[in-house]
Design an enzyme around this catalytic site. Structure first.
Site, PDB file in Angstrom:
ATOM      1  N   ASP A  94      -3.679   8.134   8.530  1.00 29.71           N
ATOM      2  CA  ASP A  94      -4.762   7.143   8.982  1.00 29.71           C
ATOM      3  C   ASP A  94      -4.341   6.184  10.124  1.00 29.71           C
ATOM      4  OD1 ASP A  94      -3.346   5.357   7.527  1.00 29.71           O
ATOM      5  OD2 ASP A  94      -4.857   5.102   6.071  1.00 29.71           O
TER       6      ASP A  94
ATOM      7  N   HIS B 182      -0.933   4.809   7.211  1.00 35.34           N
ATOM      8  CA  HIS B 182      -0.216   5.406   5.827  1.00 35.34           C
ATOM      9  C   HIS B 182       0.130   6.773   6.147  1.00 35.34           C
ATOM     10  CE1 HIS B 182      -2.938   2.061   4.666  1.00 35.34           C
ATOM     11  NE2 HIS B 182      -1.953   1.808   3.972  1.00 35.34           N
TER      12      HIS B 182
ATOM     13  N   SER C  24       0.728  -1.123  -0.033  1.00 32.71           N
ATOM     14  CA  SER C  24      -0.120  -0.008   0.101  1.00 32.71           C
ATOM     15  C   SER C  24       0.821   1.344   0.051  1.00 32.71           C
ATOM     16  CB  SER C  24      -1.144   0.083   1.091  1.00 32.71           C
ATOM     17  OG  SER C  24      -0.086   0.116   2.401  1.00 32.71           O
TER      18      SER C  24
END
Length: 408
Positions: free
Chosen positions: A370, A373, A68
């Protein structure tokens, strides 16, 4: 008549012809020498471009592999769309990213004068003319097993991403041989672009997180060599496909991620001066040490390739250590969602109604978007350190990454 002397006129003409021939020889030699020197300089410049040379590399494409940290829409396309407020700061809409804005891979593309990479798994509005992104959120270097699946990692591990790349390349070669029309060609890389492209990696964080959550610390450390070996095999596999320029990120200080800090008891001896978990960061350090050693060995094994090791860890840890100095708030705080309750990347259902997480009013004040990230602002700060070669080995800007290091 035998014995007759040549006339004066014939002697002059003979000498004139001899002089003209000599001048022609000198002229011919001069021209030949000029072209020989020019050709030598051309060959030398070509060698310097790839071996310790300087100058900007003209990368026609970027092919990225990762999790990610560099996913521009793969997992969102394959499983579920990542909702707002993700993407809101920069794109003003869901962008397939687990972030409020751009990722480091986006800044890499911009630095190279290329458009953002389309996710390989995204079937809508994609353009692969200047590369493709095979990264997906939750991916690991290791192939997924039952233990990792139970924790929630992606099945699209690094070896699957490589298989996708190999099929992608093979199908493009087939299309060009079949004489595909120009409209389709305009959205695909050319066959020759694959050997001239930049190959980027940002993966490994999830392998370490999984090890930390399912093993003892000693077992986690002992698992690192196997992970690194699988990564090295991936680089070799791409080299066999013609890849020659690699830009390899190490893993960041995962012990400083807010959700990791919240997940584990705050024992004084396990917390550093920034409030980060020492044990997790020590595993990251060991992974990075072995990754760097592996990159050095790969350079020796593939002298025709340029491999840059990028110390993402030091850039991110420097930002966390001096957060206030750089205009950020508490480095262990985060902007969007609530831990274990209303996650920013997933809508929550309450009384039959879907509810999106509410972000803070000023995302640019936070390093973490968050809890897992980084924010757009933090990514930009890190990218500015990384892309100019300030934390790389060799210390090469990404625009010059095609040049092989003389000091292996």
């Amino acid at each position: 008549m035998e014995g007759q002397r040549p006339s004066v006129g014939n002697g002059i003409i003979g000498r004139w012809k001899t002089a003209w021939a000599s001048r022609n020889s000198v002229k011919t030699f001069t021209i030949a020498a000029f072209f020989a020197v020019a050709f030598s300089l051309f060959i030398l410049s070509g060698r310097q471009r790839n071996l310790g040379g300087s100058g900007t590399c003209d990368f026609p494409a970027v092919f990225n592999f990762g999790d990610s940290n560099s996913d521009t829409g793969g997992k969102s396309a394959a499983f579920h769309r990542i909702p707002l407020p993700n993407g809101n700061t920069f794109f003003q809409k869901p962008s397939g990213r687990y972030w409020n804005g751009e990722l480091i891979i986006d800044f890499i593309a911009e630095k190279l004068g290329l458009p953002h990479l389309s996710a390989y798994l995204d079937s809508i509005g994609t353009n692969f003319r200047h590369g493709a992104n095979f990264a997906t959120g939750g991916s690991t270097i290791q192939r997924l097993d039952a233990r990792m699946f139970k924790i929630g990692y992606s099945p699209i591990s690094l070896d699957i991403q490589l298989s996708q790349f190999e099929q992608f390349k093979e199908r493009i070669n087939e299309l060009y041989k079949e004489g595909v029309n120009s409209n389709i060609k305009s959205k695909l890389p050319r066959p020759e672009d694959f050997s001239q492209a930049l190959y980027t990696f940002d993966i490994g964080q999830n392998d370490l997180d999984c090890a930390f959550k399912s093993m003892t610390e000693k077992q986690a450390i002992e698992s690192v060599p196997g992970i690194i070996n699988q990564f090295a095999q991936a680089v070799k596999r791409l080299h066999n496909q013609g890849a020659r320029t690699f830009w390899i990120h190490n893993t960041g200080p995962i012990g400083c991620l807010p959700f990791e800090v919240l997940d584990y008891p705050q024992q004084h001896e396990n917390v550093d001066q920034n409030g980060c978990l020492r044990s997790l960061n020590e595993i990251a350090h060991e992974f990075n040490r072995q990754l760097k050693d592996s990159v050095i060995q790969l350079r020796l094994q593939f002298p025709d390739a340029a491999l840059t090791y990028v110390d993402i860890y030091s850039a991110k840890y420097s930002l966390i250590s001096h957060a206030k100095h750089h205009g950020f708030a508490n480095p262990l705080g985060y902007c969007c969602g609530h831990h274990r309750d209303n996650l920013c990347w997933r809508k929550k259902t309450s009384n039959g109604t879907e509810i999106s997480a509410t972000p803070c009013s000023n995302p640019s004040a936070y390093i973490s978007w968050d809890g897992i990230h980084y924010s757009h602002a933090a990514n930009l700060w890190v990218a500015n350190k990384v892309l100019d070669g300030l934390v790389s080995d060799p210390p090469t800007p990404i625009t010059e990454a095609c040049h092989r290091s003389l000091n292996l």
